[in-house]
Scaffold this motif. Structure first.
Motif, short mmCIF file in Angstrom:
data_model
loop_
_atom_site.label_atom_id
_atom_site.label_comp_id
_atom_site.label_asym_id
_atom_site.label_seq_id
_atom_site.Cartn_x
_atom_site.Cartn_y
_atom_site.Cartn_z
N UNK A 164 14.72 6.93 63.44
CA UNK A 164 13.18 6.32 63.22
C UNK A 164 13.68 5.11 62.16
N UNK A 165 12.84 4.08 62.16
CA UNK A 165 13.01 3.12 61.05
C UNK A 165 12.73 3.82 59.72
N UNK A 166 13.44 3.41 58.47
CA UNK A 166 13.31 4.16 57.44
C UNK A 166 12.32 4.91 56.93
N UNK A 167 11.51 4.01 56.43
CA UNK A 167 10.37 4.87 55.69
C UNK A 167 8.87 4.24 56.24
N UNK A 168 8.95 4.28 57.81
CA UNK A 168 7.82 4.21 58.51
C UNK A 168 6.98 2.97 57.95
N UNK A 169 7.60 1.72 57.78
CA UNK A 169 7.17 0.54 57.63
C UNK A 169 6.68 -0.17 58.90
N UNK A 170 5.53 -0.73 59.00
CA UNK A 170 5.09 -1.36 60.15
C UNK A 170 5.85 -2.68 60.33
N UNK A 171 6.76 -2.66 61.39
CA UNK A 171 7.75 -3.46 61.51
C UNK A 171 7.45 -4.94 62.04
N UNK A 172 6.24 -5.21 62.92
CA UNK A 172 6.03 -6.53 62.90
C UNK A 172 5.44 -7.32 61.81
N UNK A 173 4.96 -6.66 60.70
CA UNK A 173 4.42 -7.26 59.76
C UNK A 173 5.48 -7.42 58.42
N UNK A 174 6.86 -6.94 58.83
CA UNK A 174 7.83 -7.34 57.74
C UNK A 174 8.75 -8.48 58.02
N UNK A 175 9.21 -8.85 57.04
CA UNK A 175 10.06 -10.18 57.17
C UNK A 175 11.29 -9.74 57.87
N UNK A 176 12.10 -10.75 58.52
CA UNK A 176 13.37 -10.06 59.11
C UNK A 176 14.36 -9.46 58.57
N UNK A 177 14.40 -9.90 57.39
CA UNK A 177 15.56 -9.15 56.43
C UNK A 177 15.02 -7.75 55.99
N UNK A 178 14.02 -7.48 55.96
CA UNK A 178 13.31 -6.12 55.43
C UNK A 178 13.44 -5.18 56.80
N UNK A 179 12.97 -5.85 57.97
CA UNK A 179 13.14 -5.02 59.35
C UNK A 179 14.45 -4.76 59.69
N UNK A 180 15.52 -5.62 59.20
CA UNK A 180 16.87 -5.29 59.64
C UNK A 180 17.30 -4.05 58.66
N UNK A 181 16.94 -3.99 57.38
CA UNK A 181 17.19 -2.99 56.49
C UNK A 181 16.66 -1.64 57.03
N UNK A 182 15.25 -1.64 57.33
CA UNK A 182 14.76 -0.69 57.97
C UNK A 182 15.66 0.01 59.20
N UNK A 183 15.82 -0.78 59.94
CA UNK A 183 16.62 -0.42 61.36
C UNK A 183 18.08 0.07 60.83
N UNK A 184 18.62 -0.50 59.81
CA UNK A 184 20.18 -0.26 59.67
C UNK A 184 20.09 1.15 58.55
N UNK A 185 19.14 1.22 57.84
CA UNK A 185 18.94 2.43 57.03
C UNK A 185 18.76 3.75 57.95
N UNK A 186 17.83 3.51 58.88
CA UNK A 186 17.46 4.49 59.66
C UNK A 186 18.62 4.99 60.56
N UNK A 187 19.40 3.95 61.08
CA UNK A 187 20.58 4.24 62.04
C UNK A 187 21.60 5.16 60.96
N UNK A 188 21.80 4.87 59.61
CA UNK A 188 22.76 5.34 58.84
C UNK A 188 22.44 6.77 58.38
N UNK A 189 21.26 6.83 58.12
CA UNK A 189 20.65 8.46 57.91
C UNK A 189 20.65 9.07 59.12
N UNK A 190 20.59 8.62 60.15
CA UNK A 190 20.62 9.35 61.34
C UNK A 190 22.09 10.01 61.66
N UNK A 191 23.19 8.87 61.67
CA UNK A 191 24.33 9.25 61.60
C UNK A 191 25.11 10.41 60.47
N UNK A 192 24.83 9.97 59.47
CA UNK A 192 25.03 11.03 58.53
C UNK A 192 24.36 12.48 58.57
N UNK A 193 23.32 12.69 59.15
CA UNK A 193 22.68 13.76 59.37
C UNK A 193 23.34 14.50 60.66
#
Length: 865
Positions: free
Chosen positions: A131-160
């Motif tokens: 899941x995108x990390x902290x349930x942020x509304x992705x279309x309303x995020x800027x590109x930098x924040x959207x990428x962080x949400x995706x990357x944090x969500x993936x990294x969190x998933x992989x670690x668990x």
């Protein structure tokens, strides 16, 4: 008794031309982050009573039961235990998983184990989605924040989960093409959307292409519009993105999903199963699909929290479908591998599953709300404007500060998830080895960590729940404003005056967010009223430690929320009810590595009468060391003489003046304690008072019990005062009798008989909770007895007595935890050594807890506790 589950039955052979049928049930399990931004912990929430907080309550009602769900027979006895997660598709919000890891480790393990078991069932594909990390509304995020949400969500998933995610859930399924493209760039293969979010579809290829070039070209651009959720949800679709990238999308069955969430479909597991089976349709002429998937997606909390026993309906439905050989259960990743998309789709831009206006619910007064009459949500727009202002104003300041410390701020922010997941010194060292421009000094490390914490909170402050509900002063909105408050506090510390000036600009915008509650005024007042009081520094942590040390014994090295406290010294002086504690301690933040030496004095005069003083202390300064030693000696002398005015004078003199000339030093009291400790200490103080009240009301009731009984028999209404005394006395006596270590069923039966005879209402929720905890305690003791603990002799007799008494109670008791311990004992390898008599009583215990011990089947994937 119980037997392991037999291998799943094979589906009846189907003709080659017959469409294969699959069912998938997806649960989106999520709670908004509730942690205090300064303490990194969820504080007590009275509205969740008798549980500590809402995470705790929903775990007990939903997350835990789904890991060991029950199927019962007509006698309401448990005949099957299964891990729902191992058969369904699911995603858990990363911030919720973090809480479960710390506070509900058994439930956390069941969720992770389920992914491994589901991979065994579903051709190597685990059922968990990221899941995108902290349930942020992705279309309303800027590109930098959207990428962080995706990357944090993936990294969190992989670690668990120990693997890369194949699918990713979008908060509120909010989507546009750009968001899908970013997900595809990061290796995500599929997502799940609502049917209304499909704009149009077409076949990817035609097995019988037309003969002419003109016809081919015409066919290639032939799209079918899908207005009003008319897309066929029984197969996946491919979405073409930039630079040749693609992502697959499953559009879930909308009507069936709504029936689960809002129309009572979970009232019957069989009806639920049949509704899922009704999701298939006869193959259309020329349809290239050889398989159909009937699938639904809802909030996972539907299964047990929103709908009581919903997890049992889910278990029954999945068992009913599979056991009846009506379809195969699957997950999205397996189905996608077996049956790749043959259709292409385009998504409707900036849409979601919970707002008919697209994504307006998170930025405007669109009309989507909880239905509170007379209220509006005009506050949503200025709230987002204020947060955008804060994000955009801090970004250049952060980049400038980071330049000599970090190779690249934004790369470091994406990598910071590894520190969020592991706050150990070793993990922080690894992080700086990769991201720092050079070896940093201690002060530079603190600055860099505080800067990255500022960036973390700029993500958390966009959590979608802050806009979802009706009022800006609601708990979810206050939470995201508090995250913004943490950003402002760090900005003022890190950036100096430019950072300190941000608060005024932020509040000017937030003042445009008008509250629906007149006394609240606006968002700026919400900030001042709720967030200002939450902001703390190391001195406030020291004050908490000092005050609470009067009521509890801390170890020399202890943890206090996200802080470590090392006690350098402490002396306690007593005189009658008066008590004074003086001491020194080192307070250290595990988050930012900031630390501070403090000294303190606490004066307690009994009950709530307490005051404390705290200030910084330099142990390297001989003059300060000598002054503190002299102070401690003088305090001891004064308290032994019971000279309280002198004690107060000494404290005022040593801790000096406040910040302004003539101002007294900051005084701390019980109200300065953080919420949990404040509750605990006040309960300790109140226990004696409450006990005295209970005894008084019990005596009033007992003195007039015969009169109350007579009034009941004659049909007369008891006077309110007598009825209140009776209600309080009976419920308090029942609670005490249930909790008693020396458990006496006759006392409980007598009290229940009185309540029934005199029509005294019972506090079913509290008594049910108390009885469930008492049964769990008896089972924990039984577990110790089975492990050979001689102090637990007689535990089986007691557990059976408690269970048989609870079985007769006229209210529902949650025995889920106790039943799990019984099941664990049953599955132990040393049961062959139990005596025949012990086994017989153990069997009776299971029956008393509504377990059909001779029919019980335990599914694969149910973890031992």
């Amino acid at each position: 008794m119980a037997k392991p589950r037999a291998a799943a039955k094979s589906l009846k052979p189907q003709a080659a031309t017959e469409t294969q049928r699959f069912v998938c049930i997806h649960g989106h399990f999520y709670q908004p982050p509730r942690e205090n931004p300064w303490l990194e912990t969820v504080e007590v929430q009275d509205s969740a009573a008798p549980y500590h907080d809402w995470n705790d309550r929903i775990t007990a009602e939903c997350y835990a039961p789904n890991g060991a769900s029950r199927i019962t027979n007509k006698e309401d006895e448990i005949i099957r235990i299964m891990n729902n997660y191992a058969r369904m598709s699911y995603n858990f919000g990363p911030t919720l998983l973090s809480w479960l890891h710390d506070k509900a480790p058994r439930t956390y393990r069941m969720i992770l184990d389920a992914d491994k078991f589901s991979a065994q069932r579903y051709s190597g594909h685990g059922s968990a989605m990221a899941q995108v990390y902290n349930h942020l509304i992705m279309p309303l995020a800027n590109r930098r924040d959207a990428l962080t949400q995706i990357r944090w969500g993936i990294a969190d998933f992989e670690s668990r989960y120990g693997r890369k995610p194949e699918g990713m859930w979008l908060a509120e399924t909010a989507v546009n093409r750009s968001v899908l493209d970013l997900m595809a760039q990061e290796g995500i293969k599929f997502t799940v959307l609502a049917p209304v979010q499909c704009a149009r579809v077409r076949l990817l290829s035609n097995p019988n292409p037309p003969a002419t070039t003109e016809a081919i070209e015409a066919e290639e651009i032939s799209w079918t519009e899908t207005p009003d959720a008319t897309v066929d949800p029984t197969h996946p679709y491919l979405v073409h993105l930039d630079e040749g990238r693609t992502i697959s999308v499953f559009f879930y069955d909308g009507p069936a999903s709504r029936a689960i969430a809002f129309e009572g479909l979970l009232n019957s597991g069989e009806n639920f199963g049949n509704r899922l089976l009704a999701g298939f349709h006869p193959p259309a002429p020329g349809d290239p699909e050889t398989a159909q998937i009937s699938h639904v997606a809802t909030d996972g909390e539907s299964y047990g929290h929103h709908h009581k026993h919903g997890e049992m309906a889910l278990s029954y439905a999945m068992h009913y479908i599979e056991d009846g050989q009506k379809a195969r259960l699957t997950n999205y990743a397996e189905f996608l591998q077996k049956f790749p998309p043959r259709w292409e789709a385009e998504v409707a831009e900036n849409t979601s599953w919970s707002c008919v206006h697209g994504v307006e619910r998170w930025r405007s007064n669109c009309g989507c709300n909880g239905g509170h009459p007379g209220w509006n949500q005009e506050w949503r727009a200025p709230l987002r404007e204020a947060l955008d202002y804060l994000r955009d104003a801090t970004a250049p300041l952060a980049e400038q500060l980071a330049q000599p410390l970090l190779k690249d701020l934004w790369t470091a922010r994406d990598a910071y998830i590894q520190v969020i997941l592991d706050r150990s010194p070793a993990a922080i060292i690894r992080f700086f080895a990769q991201q720092a421009t050079r070896e940093l000094t201690e002060a530079e490390r603190i600055t860099a960590l505080e800067l990255l914490e500022l960036e973390r909170h700029t993500q958390l402050m966009y959590t979608s729940c802050g806009w979802f509900f009706d009022e800006i002063s609601g708990i979810e909105t206050v939470q995201i404003i508090a995250y913004a408050g943490r950003v402002l506090q760090l900005a003022a510390k890190l950036f100096g005056q430019p950072g300190a000036d941000l608060e005024a600009g932020f509040l000017n915008i937030l003042a445009k967010a008008k509250s629906n509650v007149p006394e609240m005024g606006d968002g700026a007042e919400v900030y001042r009223r709720y967030v200002n009081s939450m902001q703390i520094g190391l001195e406030q942590v020291g004050a908490h430690y000092a005050i609470s040390s009067i009521f509890r014994n801390y170890p020399e090295h202890g943890e206090l929320f996200c802080f470590d406290v090392h006690r350098e010294s402490q002396e306690v002086f007593n005189s009658g009810r008066g008590r004074v504690a003086v001491g020194r301690a080192l307070v250290y933040s595990r988050i930012t590595e900031e630390n501070e030496d403090i000294c303190f004095a606490v004066l307690h005069l009994g009950d709530q009468n307490l005051s404390a003083a705290v200030k910084r202390y330099n142990s390297q300064d001989p003059a300060e060391v000598e002054a503190f030693h002299t102070f401690s000696t003088e305090i001891g002398t004064a308290i032994r003489r019971a000279n309280l005015p002198e004690v107060i004078r000494l404290i005022d003199r040593f801790f000096g003046q406040g910040e302004a000339p003539g101002e007294s030093p900051t005084a701390y009291s019980l109200t300065s304690l953080f919420a949990d400790e404040q509750h605990r200490i006040l309960n300790t103080i109140l226990n004696q008072t409450i006990s005295e009240m209970e005894d008084s009301l019990r005596k009033i009731y007992e003195d007039h019990a015969s009169l109350l009984h007579y009034l009941t028999e004659t049909g007369m209404t008891a006077p309110p005062a007598l009825a209140s005394a009776a209600r309080f006395a009976i419920n308090a006596s029942l609670r005490r009798a249930i909790e008693a270590e020396a458990f006496d069923p006759s006392d409980i039966e007598t009290l229940l008989s009185r309540a029934e005879a005199d029509q005294i209402p019972l506090d079913a929720q509290l008594l049910g909770y108390t009885a469930g905890q008492r049964m769990k305690r008896a089972m924990v003791r039984l577990e110790a007895s089975a492990a050979g603990d001689p102090s637990a002799n007689g535990a089986l007799v007691t557990a059976l007595l408690v269970a048989e008494t609870i079985h007769k109670m006229p209210f529902e008791v949650n025995l889920w935890q106790a039943q799990n311990i019984w099941n664990d004992l049953l599955r132990r390898s040393d049961t062959n050594y139990w005596s025949a008599e012990w086994k017989e009583d153990f069997k009776k215990l299971g029956k008393a807890m509504n377990i059909s011990v001779d029919q019980l089947v335990i599914e694969e994937g149910v973890s031992a506790f």
